[in-house]
Design an enzyme around this catalytic site. Structure first.
Site, PDB file in Angstrom:
ATOM      1  N   GLY A 453       0.793  -1.197  -0.073  1.00 22.15           N
ATOM      2  CA  GLY A 453      -0.010  -0.238  -0.054  1.00 22.15           C
ATOM      3  C   GLY A 453       0.920   1.121   0.068  1.00 22.15           C
ATOM      4  O   GLY A 453       2.014   1.138  -0.483  1.00 22.15           O
ATOM      5  N   VAL A 458       4.095  -5.332   3.116  1.00 23.14           N
ATOM      6  CA  VAL A 458       4.176  -6.552   4.096  1.00 23.14           C
ATOM      7  C   VAL A 458       4.585  -7.837   3.742  1.00 23.14           C
ATOM      8  O   VAL A 458       4.104  -8.294   2.527  1.00 23.14           O
ATOM      9  CB  VAL A 458       2.609  -6.579   4.747  1.00 23.14           C
ATOM     10  CG1 VAL A 458       2.598  -7.824   5.796  1.00 23.14           C
ATOM     11  CG2 VAL A 458       2.230  -5.412   5.173  1.00 23.14           C
ATOM     12  N   LYS A 472       5.879  -5.366   8.475  1.00 23.64           N
ATOM     13  CA  LYS A 472       5.218  -4.275   7.682  1.00 23.64           C
ATOM     14  C   LYS A 472       6.510  -3.414   7.624  1.00 23.64           C
ATOM     15  O   LYS A 472       7.123  -2.817   8.466  1.00 23.64           O
ATOM     16  CB  LYS A 472       4.172  -3.579   8.716  1.00 23.64           C
ATOM     17  CG  LYS A 472       3.867  -2.266   8.243  1.00 23.64           C
ATOM     18  CD  LYS A 472       2.772  -1.948   8.959  1.00 23.64           C
ATOM     19  CE  LYS A 472       2.234  -0.518   8.726  1.00 23.64           C
ATOM     20  NZ  LYS A 472       1.247   0.466   9.766  1.00 23.64           N
ATOM     21  N   ASP A 568      -9.351   4.365  11.723  1.00 23.52           N
ATOM     22  CA  ASP A 568      -9.305   3.683  10.340  1.00 23.52           C
ATOM     23  C   ASP A 568      -9.989   2.378  10.440  1.00 23.52           C
ATOM     24  O   ASP A 568      -9.471   1.297   9.911  1.00 23.52           O
ATOM     25  CB  ASP A 568      -8.203   3.627   9.918  1.00 23.52           C
ATOM     26  CG  ASP A 568      -8.009   3.559   8.299  1.00 23.52           C
ATOM     27  OD1 ASP A 568      -8.993   3.782   7.521  1.00 23.52           O
ATOM     28  OD2 ASP A 568      -6.874   3.178   7.622  1.00 23.52           O
TER      29      ASP A 568
END
Length: 779
Positions: A453, A458, A472, A568
């Protein structure tokens, strides 16, 4: 006459031989029989040796662990191993399952070996003679086998300061001899104990105690004190020692002490300047631990934030000896970790955390003159080279320090706790080196990529213990500042709950920012709903996923200290393990809520379009109810299995438009329901679930339930349908929104804000998932 003498001599010889035999038998029965160790026990010890690094030097040097050259820490009787005591040996590796074959083992102590990890093998339940199991301050993880507690001879189990997790189930058949069970500072989220157990159970420092703080096994006596300060109780007048050594208080000579920290949980006095009390503790330490008088050094007593009295302890070898031998270290470590040592009564209960002991390198006892002369000549030559290298080393060190400061910023002091005292103590999380993570992912191979992303990628990795992890890794340009990264790590390390993805550690070196999480083999909820993961979630499983995620968010809002707003919440930030237990992930946008900010937090609007609370978007006032709105969108996703904004339609608006309370079966949403659950014979409690979801997405925050109320209602839904309420079944790719110019407008009545840069729509596990399509215009 000669015949008589001959007969008498033979008689005397036979009597002598018989006496020797009796003596040998007696010796064998006392401790160690110098015969051949039981073949199976020898095989087990060699299996342990194969799994370990830094085992005591005597291990493996002889073929007979109980023979004339016994293996250190191993005690035998009748050729069988009855005890293994290897406290503070610096052992690295895992506890092999073969240990369950030591049929006569009575006592096992592997405490303070901080690199001894792996799962606690179920085979340990085979040790029917085991009375004592102590493995403190190691790296054990996973579940504890219930069979362990049924061993008929078992008296005490002390496994504090590990990473054991899941549910602590002591089973239905608990040993009547069991008096002490201590699992302080682990990761247990729940506990099951039958009423038949009447002994002590200590679970302070586990996530279960955050939910059940008043249960007997979580209670810790608290005391209020003024600000703590430090003092030294015993000093030599002068002198300095090389690194790792300290001045012995009995001789003021340099030596290597056995040292650690004693934590007194509920002392009966508050004055850390009370010389009489600490002198009594010193005296009792050297008396009960069989040390020489004056060989104990107590330093810097103070009360920490948990109201524990913390005392640094150094124990010195006798006379002019620089080191304890391994047997002495094993004995002292066992007495302190086992709490065989009892302090003066006014100090109350305690626990002890030891530091690794720096054993000397093995060397021969004597050297020939030629060897000594050769060494001397070699040293002379080396001196010249070293003098020339000293200046170069100094320059390089300055350069390295400068580079570290430039690279590390506030992390310049973040090193391994074993190497530097400035590293923070992160509960349940540790420091990983770049090389360690590089090896675990096969040099970050493409085959190990789990997703990506806006933040980075990841990777799946595997530690030497066999444990899978998710890493990550930030890409250049998206990394946070050092202070922000540190804040996120410290926050993540404080939250421990069955329904929150666990942070195992971090890496901050060589220009890298990486977070290491537990690996979630079930992937994201988003991938399961879209069919990408291959997992099929029927309606019952979806209800249990909703309950698990709701419990995780309720913990953040109401039990975390201070409370946390996730900010989020979305289906790509809800992950599942192999049992389909739902866990909330990605705290890169989360906000801590202080007491002064209770009610709302004024902050820049961040989140993911489709899940974003419109009231928060327009007012920039963030509350826990903003998470509730996002969770309501997720609940609707569980019904329709589509993204919140798709083909110009917004899931919340469509659900509200079609909702029909008079439709008892589908609430008017039949055309929206995912075909995979439409085929279900009975959509259990569907109407109640829909109505709860619509309350969560109320336009006004005051009209929404709290997350704890959501949890209760989902539990009621499941229980009323006879399904049970078990939930078992950094930065982010989310968007920032600039709403500071002009009057804020409703985010779903107008086209979403345009961004200069698009974010990948591919699933990004552990760091957000897809983002909204910037060209979508909800109608």
């Amino acid at each position: 006459m000669e015949a008589a003498v001959g007969r008498g001599g033979r008689t005397t010889t036979m009597r002598l031989a018989l006496a020797v035999a009796v003596a040998l038998v007696a010796a064998c029965g006392v401790r160690v029989c110098h015969g051949t160790t039981d073949t199976q026990d020898t095989t087990v010890l060699r299996a342990l040796l194969d799994q370990w690094q830094n085992a005591p030097p005597t291990w493996g040097q002889s073929d007979d662990p109980c023979g004339d050259s016994p293996w250190e820490g191993v005690t035998c009787a009748n050729n069988k191993v009855i005890s293994i005591k290897l406290s503070t040996m610096g052992i690295k590796g895992v506890l092999a399952a073969d240990i369950g074959q030591l049929s006569d083992l009575q006592s096992l102590d592997l405490s303070f070996n901080k690199d001894l990890g792996g799962v606690l093998t179920p085979n340990i339940g085979n040790l029917n003679q085991l009375t004592t199991l102590i493995i403190q301050s190691a790296r054990l993880y996973g579940a504890v086998p219930a069979r362990l507690f049924s061993d008929p001879q078992l008296n005490q189990v002390i496994l504090d300061d590990n990473a054991l997790n899941g549910t602590l189930d002591m089973g239905r058949s608990i040993s009547g001899e069991l008096s002490t069970v201590s699992f302080k500072n682990n990761e247990f989220s729940s506990v099951t104990v039958t009423s038949s157990y009447n002994g002590t159970l200590a679970l302070a420092g586990n996530p279960v105690c955050a939910r059940l703080p008043n249960t007997p096994y979580c209670n810790v006596t608290q005391r209020s004190l003024s600000a703590p300060y430090s003092t030294s109780l015993v000093k030599c007048f002068s002198g300095t020692c090389p690194a790792g050594q300290s001045l012995s208080p009995q001789s003021c000579a340099c030596a290597y002490p056995y040292q650690g920290i004693m934590y007194f949980r509920a002392p009966f006095f508050h004055d850390v300047t009370n010389d009489t009390a600490f002198q009594a503790l010193e005296s009792m330490l050297w008396t009960k631990l069989d040390l020489t008088p004056g060989s104990v050094y107590l330093q810097d007593p103070f009360f920490n934030s948990d109201s524990y009295m913390v005392v640094q302890v150094k124990l010195f070898p006798s006379g002019d000896t620089a080191y304890f031998n391994r047997s002495e270290v094993m004995r002292i470590g066992f007495d302190l970790s086992n709490q065989t040592f009892k302090p003066p009564k006014e100090f109350g209960p305690y626990y002890f955390i030891a530091s690794p002991y720096p054993f000397p390198e093995k060397s021969s006892s004597s050297k020939s003159k030629g060897v000594i002369i050769g060494i001397a000549v070699g040293c002379g030559v080396l001196l010249v080279a070293l003098a020339a290298a000293a200046a170069y080393a100094f320059v390089q060190r300055r350069r390295a320090q400068k580079a570290k400061e430039e690279l590390g910023g506030p992390f310049a002091s973040w090193a391994r706790s074993e190497e530097r005292g400035g590293a923070p103590r992160l509960k349940g999380a540790r420091w990983f080196s770049y090389e360690e993570l590089k090896r675990s992912t096969n040099n970050f191979a493409e085959a190990n990529e789990l997703g990506y992303g806006g933040y980075g990628k990841v990777y799946r990795g595997m530690l030497p213990t066999g444990q899978f992890i998710a890493i990550k890794r930030a890409q250049q340009g998206s990394m946070q500042g050092g202070h922000e990264f540190k804040t996120e790590i410290e926050m993540l390390s404080r939250v421990h709950h069955k329904n929150l993805v666990g942070l195992l550690g971090f890496c901050f070196e060589q220009g890298e920012q990486m977070l290491v999480y537990e690996f979630m083999s079930g992937g994201t909820l988003r991938d399961s709903l879209s069919g990408k993961s291959g997992l099929h979630l029927d309606w019952k499983k979806r209800l249990r996923v909703a309950l698990g995620a709701a419990r995780g968010l309720a913990y953040l809002h109401e039990l975390a200290d201070p409370p946390i707003i996730h900010r989020d919440v979305k289906s790509s930030n809800i992950l599942m393990d192999e049992h389909l237990t739902a866990k909330v992930a990605d705290f890169g946008l989360s906000k801590l809520v202080s007491d002064s900010e209770r009610g709302h937090v004024s902050t820049q609007v961040k989140g993911t379009m489709g899940y974003l609370d419109p009231e928060y978007y327009m007012s920039q006032q963030l509350t826990e109810k903003s998470d509730v709105y996002s969770f309501g969108v997720v609940m609707l996703e569980l019904i329709v299995a589509k993204q919140p904004i798709e083909k110009g339609k917004y899931i919340v608006r469509e659900a509200k438009r079609l909702f029909d309370a008079s439709d008892a079966e589908f609430c008017g949403l039949k055309e929206m329901i995912d075909a995979r659950i439409m085929n279900t014979n009975h959509l259990a409690a569907f109407g109640k679930f829909v109505q709860l979801a619509l309350r969560c997405v109320d336009e006004v925050a005051t009209g929404r339930p709290s997350m704890s109320e959501v949890v209760k209602e989902i539990e009621v839904v499941l229980q009323s349908e006879g399904l049970g309420s078990s939930s078992t079944s950094a930065s982010t790719s989310a968007t920032e929104f600039d709403v500071t110019k002009g009057a804020p407008r409703h985010p779903y009545n107008d086209p979403p804000p345009k961004k200069e840069k698009e974010v990948s729509t591919d699933s990004f596990d552990y760091s957000g998932g897809y983002s909204f399509q910037s060209k979508v215009e909800p109608k």
